[in-house]
Scaffold this motif. Structure first.
Motif, PDB file in Angstrom:
ATOM      1  N   SER A 125       0.815  -1.224   0.000  1.00  0.00           N
ATOM      2  CA  SER A 125       0.000   0.000   0.000  1.00  0.00           C
ATOM      3  C   SER A 125       0.839   1.260   0.000  1.00  0.00           C
ATOM      4  CB  SER A 125      -0.939  -0.009   1.211  1.00  0.00           C
ATOM      5  OG  SER A 125      -0.197   0.071   2.402  1.00  0.00           O
ATOM      6  N   THR A 126       2.151   1.153  -0.198  1.00  0.00           N
ATOM      7  CA  THR A 126       3.003   2.333  -0.236  1.00  0.00           C
ATOM      8  C   THR A 126       3.236   2.777  -1.674  1.00  0.00           C
ATOM      9  OG1 THR A 126       5.029   1.022  -0.298  1.00  0.00           O
ATOM     10  CG2 THR A 126       4.206   1.639   1.874  1.00  0.00           C
ATOM     11  N   ALA A 127       3.905   3.895  -1.825  1.00  0.00           N
ATOM     12  CA  ALA A 127       4.173   4.446  -3.155  1.00  0.00           C
ATOM     13  C   ALA A 127       5.212   3.632  -3.924  1.00  0.00           C
ATOM     14  CB  ALA A 127       4.652   5.894  -3.026  1.00  0.00           C
ATOM     15  N   ILE A 128       5.965   2.798  -3.249  1.00  0.00           N
ATOM     16  CA  ILE A 128       7.002   2.010  -3.906  1.00  0.00           C
ATOM     17  C   ILE A 128       6.448   0.726  -4.534  1.00  0.00           C
ATOM     18  CG2 ILE A 128       7.756   0.651  -1.933  1.00  0.00           C
ATOM     19  CD1 ILE A 128      10.621   1.206  -2.808  1.00  0.00           C
ATOM     20  N   ALA A 129       5.190   0.404  -4.271  1.00  0.00           N
ATOM     21  CA  ALA A 129       4.589  -0.841  -4.758  1.00  0.00           C
ATOM     22  C   ALA A 129       4.656  -0.993  -6.287  1.00  0.00           C
ATOM     23  CB  ALA A 129       3.161  -0.971  -4.268  1.00  0.00           C
ATOM     24  N   PRO A 130       4.349   0.048  -7.092  1.00  0.00           N
ATOM     25  CA  PRO A 130       4.455  -0.138  -8.554  1.00  0.00           C
ATOM     26  C   PRO A 130       5.874  -0.457  -9.014  1.00  0.00           C
ATOM     27  CG  PRO A 130       3.146   1.800  -8.055  1.00  0.00           C
ATOM     28  CD  PRO A 130       3.733   1.329  -6.769  1.00  0.00           C
ATOM     29  N   SER A 131       6.871   0.118  -8.368  1.00  0.00           N
ATOM     30  CA  SER A 131       8.262  -0.180  -8.723  1.00  0.00           C
ATOM     31  C   SER A 131       8.617  -1.619  -8.385  1.00  0.00           C
ATOM     32  CB  SER A 131       9.208   0.770  -7.987  1.00  0.00           C
ATOM     33  OG  SER A 131       8.940   2.091  -8.336  1.00  0.00           O
ATOM     34  N   ILE A 132       8.119  -2.103  -7.258  1.00  0.00           N
ATOM     35  CA  ILE A 132       8.374  -3.492  -6.867  1.00  0.00           C
ATOM     36  C   ILE A 132       7.709  -4.445  -7.854  1.00  0.00           C
ATOM     37  CG2 ILE A 132       7.915  -5.237  -5.095  1.00  0.00           C
ATOM     38  CD1 ILE A 132       8.213  -2.993  -3.022  1.00  0.00           C
ATOM     39  N   ARG A 133       6.472  -4.133  -8.248  1.00  0.00           N
ATOM     40  CA  ARG A 133       5.769  -4.981  -9.230  1.00  0.00           C
ATOM     41  C   ARG A 133       6.497  -4.992 -10.569  1.00  0.00           C
ATOM     42  NH1 ARG A 133       0.931  -2.303  -7.613  1.00  0.00           N
ATOM     43  NH2 ARG A 133       0.133  -3.394  -5.814  1.00  0.00           N
ATOM     44  N   ALA A 134       6.961  -3.822 -11.017  1.00  0.00           N
ATOM     45  CA  ALA A 134       7.669  -3.738 -12.298  1.00  0.00           C
ATOM     46  C   ALA A 134       8.985  -4.510 -12.234  1.00  0.00           C
ATOM     47  CB  ALA A 134       7.916  -2.284 -12.671  1.00  0.00           C
ATOM     48  N   GLY A 135       9.700  -4.380 -11.128  1.00  0.00           N
ATOM     49  CA  GLY A 135      10.955  -5.115 -10.969  1.00  0.00           C
ATOM     50  C   GLY A 135      10.731  -6.609 -10.922  1.00  0.00           C
ATOM     51  N   SER A 136       9.674  -7.025 -10.249  1.00  0.00           N
ATOM     52  CA  SER A 136       9.350  -8.454 -10.176  1.00  0.00           C
ATOM     53  C   SER A 136       8.979  -9.002 -11.546  1.00  0.00           C
ATOM     54  CB  SER A 136       8.198  -8.693  -9.204  1.00  0.00           C
ATOM     55  OG  SER A 136       8.526  -8.255  -7.927  1.00  0.00           O
ATOM     56  N   ALA A 137       8.199  -8.244 -12.297  1.00  0.00           N
ATOM     57  CA  ALA A 137       7.814  -8.682 -13.638  1.00  0.00           C
ATOM     58  C   ALA A 137       9.032  -8.761 -14.550  1.00  0.00           C
ATOM     59  CB  ALA A 137       6.770  -7.737 -14.217  1.00  0.00           C
ATOM     60  N   SER A 138       9.931  -7.812 -14.410  1.00  0.00           N
ATOM     61  CA  SER A 138      11.151  -7.826 -15.213  1.00  0.00           C
ATOM     62  C   SER A 138      12.024  -9.026 -14.864  1.00  0.00           C
ATOM     63  CB  SER A 138      11.923  -6.533 -14.986  1.00  0.00           C
ATOM     64  OG  SER A 138      13.137  -6.548 -15.667  1.00  0.00           O
ATOM     65  N   LEU A 139      12.171  -9.305 -13.588  1.00  0.00           N
ATOM     66  CA  LEU A 139      12.964 -10.457 -13.161  1.00  0.00           C
ATOM     67  C   LEU A 139      12.328 -11.762 -13.619  1.00  0.00           C
ATOM     68  CD1 LEU A 139      15.385 -11.502 -11.537  1.00  0.00           C
ATOM     69  CD2 LEU A 139      13.891 -11.523  -9.538  1.00  0.00           C
ATOM     70  N   ALA A 140      10.995 -11.852 -13.530  1.00  0.00           N
ATOM     71  CA  ALA A 140      10.300 -13.055 -13.984  1.00  0.00           C
ATOM     72  C   ALA A 140      10.484 -13.244 -15.485  1.00  0.00           C
ATOM     73  CB  ALA A 140       8.822 -12.975 -13.633  1.00  0.00           C
ATOM     74  N   GLY A 141      10.425 -12.162 -16.238  1.00  0.00           N
ATOM     75  CA  GLY A 141      10.645 -12.252 -17.679  1.00  0.00           C
ATOM     76  C   GLY A 141      12.073 -12.682 -18.009  1.00  0.00           C
ATOM     77  N   LEU A 142      13.017 -12.170 -17.252  1.00  0.00           N
ATOM     78  CA  LEU A 142      14.422 -12.549 -17.456  1.00  0.00           C
ATOM     79  C   LEU A 142      14.632 -14.025 -17.146  1.00  0.00           C
ATOM     80  CD1 LEU A 142      17.409 -11.560 -17.910  1.00  0.00           C
ATOM     81  CD2 LEU A 142      17.515 -11.430 -15.427  1.00  0.00           C
ATOM     82  N   LEU A 143      14.098 -14.484 -16.027  1.00  0.00           N
ATOM     83  CA  LEU A 143      14.247 -15.890 -15.655  1.00  0.00           C
ATOM     84  C   LEU A 143      13.473 -16.809 -16.593  1.00  0.00           C
ATOM     85  CD1 LEU A 143      14.043 -15.655 -11.767  1.00  0.00           C
ATOM     86  CD2 LEU A 143      16.085 -15.975 -13.197  1.00  0.00           C
ATOM     87  N   GLY A 144      12.328 -16.333 -17.100  1.00  0.00           N
ATOM     88  CA  GLY A 144      11.547 -17.123 -18.037  1.00  0.00           C
ATOM     89  C   GLY A 144      12.209 -17.257 -19.386  1.00  0.00           C
ATOM     90  N   GLY A 145      13.068 -16.313 -19.728  1.00  0.00           N
ATOM     91  CA  GLY A 145      13.752 -16.333 -21.023  1.00  0.00           C
ATOM     92  C   GLY A 145      15.027 -17.172 -21.036  1.00  0.00           C
ATOM     93  N   LEU A 146      15.472 -17.623 -19.877  1.00  0.00           N
ATOM     94  CA  LEU A 146      16.682 -18.435 -19.824  1.00  0.00           C
ATOM     95  C   LEU A 146      16.415 -19.831 -20.373  1.00  0.00           C
ATOM     96  CD1 LEU A 146      18.096 -17.553 -16.290  1.00  0.00           C
ATOM     97  CD2 LEU A 146      18.910 -16.725 -18.480  1.00  0.00           C
ATOM     98  N   LYS A 147      17.364 -20.319 -21.160  1.00  0.00           N
ATOM     99  CA  LYS A 147      17.234 -21.666 -21.722  1.00  0.00           C
ATOM    100  C   LYS A 147      18.468 -22.451 -21.338  1.00  0.00           C
ATOM    101  CE  LYS A 147      14.361 -20.119 -25.343  1.00  0.00           C
ATOM    102  NZ  LYS A 147      13.666 -20.471 -26.495  1.00  0.00           N
ATOM    103  N   PHE A 148      18.231 -23.684 -20.914  1.00  0.00           N
ATOM    104  CA  PHE A 148      19.334 -24.529 -20.470  1.00  0.00           C
ATOM    105  C   PHE A 148      19.612 -25.589 -21.488  1.00  0.00           C
ATOM    106  CE2 PHE A 148      17.550 -22.830 -16.567  1.00  0.00           C
ATOM    107  CZ  PHE A 148      18.690 -22.356 -15.947  1.00  0.00           C
TER     108      PHE A 148
END
Length: 64
Positions: A41-64
């Protein structure tokens, strides 16, 4: 807003102390959940969501 920021700081300190102690019990997990609730509920929440989505996209794009 001041109350929620104070809650975030308080729960953040408590969570930090729990992790420094290296033992997480059910009561500690409840405090961690409350910390997340107050943090969302703080003002930093959108930044945390954007960072999480970016990290998830990065991890989802990794291929082994």
């Amino acid at each position: 807003m001041i109350l929620s920021i104070s809650g975030v700081v308080l729960f953040g300190i408590i969570v930090f102390l729990f992790f420094r102690k290296d033992s997480l019990k059910a009561s500690h997990a409840i405090v961690c959940a409350l910390f997340g609730f107050y943090l969302s509920s703080t003002a930093i929440a959108p930044s945390i969501r954007a960072g999480s989505a970016s990290l998830a996209g990065l991890l989802g794009g990794l291929k082994f």
